[in-house]
Design a protein around this motif. Structure first.
Motif, PDB file in Angstrom:
ATOM      1  N   TYR A 212     -10.841  19.746  40.035  1.00  0.00           N
ATOM      2  CA  TYR A 212      -9.797  19.420  39.335  1.00  0.00           C
ATOM      3  C   TYR A 212      -8.963  18.264  40.420  1.00  0.00           C
ATOM      4  O   TYR A 212      -8.440  17.271  40.424  1.00  0.00           O
ATOM      5  N   ASN A 213      -9.994  18.191  42.338  1.00  0.00           N
ATOM      6  CA  ASN A 213     -10.116  17.111  42.946  1.00  0.00           C
ATOM      7  C   ASN A 213     -10.504  15.874  42.914  1.00  0.00           C
ATOM      8  O   ASN A 213     -10.688  15.605  43.568  1.00  0.00           O
ATOM      9  N   CYS A 214     -11.629  16.194  41.888  1.00  0.00           N
ATOM     10  CA  CYS A 214     -13.408  15.575  41.520  1.00  0.00           C
ATOM     11  C   CYS A 214     -12.187  13.750  41.102  1.00  0.00           C
ATOM     12  O   CYS A 214     -11.483  13.998  39.920  1.00  0.00           O
ATOM     13  N   GLN A 215     -13.282  12.674  41.086  1.00  0.00           N
ATOM     14  CA  GLN A 215     -13.555  11.652  41.325  1.00  0.00           C
ATOM     15  C   GLN A 215     -13.983  11.911  39.763  1.00  0.00           C
ATOM     16  O   GLN A 215     -13.467  11.369  38.444  1.00  0.00           O
ATOM     17  N   SER A 216     -14.227  12.369  39.092  1.00  0.00           N
ATOM     18  CA  SER A 216     -15.393  12.769  37.948  1.00  0.00           C
ATOM     19  C   SER A 216     -14.402  13.544  36.876  1.00  0.00           C
ATOM     20  O   SER A 216     -13.909  13.342  36.212  1.00  0.00           O
TER      21      SER A 216
END
Length: 267
Positions: A212-216
C-alpha cells in the motif's frame, strides 16, 4: 396559451427536481450512516449536488411555467456556466488520461504499473502524503486484496497466470523487479536484490501493509482512475449535447416570456 418551449422546459426541470430528491436523501444518509472516512468523504459533494439540482430545476420550472423572466434568466446563466465548466472538465479529463498503461511481463497474466508513466498532474495528487493516507485508508477499507489473502493455497504457476486488476497488481503483491520468492499470493520471502525499485523495501507481508506504500500501488490506482475518467469524459460529451439542447429550448422560453411581457405592457 402556454407555448411548447415553456412546457418542455417545465417538464425537463420537473424531472430534474424529482431526481434531486433521492440524491439529497442519499447524501444525508451517508453523513449519518457512513462508518468510514471513505464513505463520509462523499456526503458533502452529494448533498451539494442534490441542493444545486433542486434549486436550479425550481428556477427553470417556475421561470418557464409561471412566466417569471428573471428566474428563467438566472436559470439560463447557470446552465451556460455549467456547459462551460463541463466542456473544460471534459477537455482536461482527456488531457490527463492520455498517458500511462500497464506493462506486460513475460510469463505473467497480470501487468505491472509504474508511477512515472502517468501524467504529472495525477502523480502530484497521489504523491501528496495527506492525499495518499486517505486513499490508502479507502483501499484498505474496500478490501481490494481480500480475495488474494483468503486464497492462500494458490500454486505459484496459477498465481503468475492470474488476471489481477491494476490495483491488485500494484498494491497486493511485490514488484516483479524485486525477484522475491513466492509463498502465497500475499506472502513472499525477501531475497537480496540489486533492483533500484524502491517498492522492494516498501513491501511487507503484513496484510495491513503489503504494498500500500508502494509506487506501484499509486500507479495501479491511477490506471483505474484513468479508465474511469475516460468513460466519464465520453458520457460528458453526450451530456453536453443534451445540455446544449435544453439550453436552446430555455432561450426560446425566455424569448417567449419577454414577448408576452411586452404584449401585456403595450396592449
Amino acid at each position: 396559451m402556454v407555448r411548447f418551449s415553456n412546457n418542455l422546459v417545465g417538464i425537463l426541470n420537473f424531472i430534474t427536481f424529482l431526481l434531486s430528491i433521492p440524491i439529497l436523501i442519499g447524501g444525508v444518509w451517508l453523513s449519518r450512516q457512513g462508518t468510514s472516512e471513505c464513505e463520509r468523504f462523499l456526503d458533502r459533494p452529494v448533498i451539494a449536488l442534490g441542493v444545486f439540482l433542486m434549486i436550479v430545476s425550481l428556477a427553470g420550472l417556475i421561470g418557464a411555467c409561471c412566466r417569471v423572466s428573471w428566474l428563467l434568466w438566472v436559470y439560463l446563466l447557470v446552465m451556460f456556466l455549467l456547459i462551460l465548466l463541463l466542456f473544460c472538465f471534459t477537455i482536461f479529463a482527456f488531457a490527463v488520461t492520455n498517458k500511462g498503461a500497464g506493462e506486460a511481463v513475460s510469463g505473467r497474466g497480470y501487468k505491472e504499473y509504474r508511477l512515472g508513466d502517468y501524467s504529472s498532474w495525477l502523480q502530484k495528487r497521489v504523491n501528496s502524503d495527506k492525499n495518499w493516507n486517505k486513499i490508502k485508508s479507502c483501499l484498505q477499507d474496500s478490501k481490494v486484496c481480500k480475495s488474494l489473502i483468503d486464497d492462500r493455497s494458490t500454486p505459484v504457476t496459477d498465481f503468475y497466470n492470474s488476471r489481477l486488476s491494476a490495483i491488485q497488481s500494484g498494491c497486493c503483491k511485490p514488484s516483479n523487479d524485486c525477484g522475491f520468492t513466492y509463498e502465497t499470493p500475499t506472502s513472499w520471502t525477501k531475497t537480496n536484490t540489486t533492483s533500484t525499485n524502491p517498492d522492494c523495501n516498501a513491501w511487507d507481508n503484513n496484510v495491513d501493509v503489503l504494498c500500500y506504500n508502494c509506487q506501484s500501488c499509486k500507479a495501479g490506482l491511477l490506471d483505474n482512475i484513468k479508465s474511469d475518467w475516460k468513460k466519464v469524459a465520453i458520457l460528458n460529451v453526450i451530456f453536453l449535447v443534451f445540455l446544449i439542447i435544453v439550453y436552446s429550448i430555455g432561450c426560446c422560453a425566455f424569448r417567449n416570456n419577454r414577448e408576452d411581457n411586452s404584449w401585456k405592457r403595450y396592449p
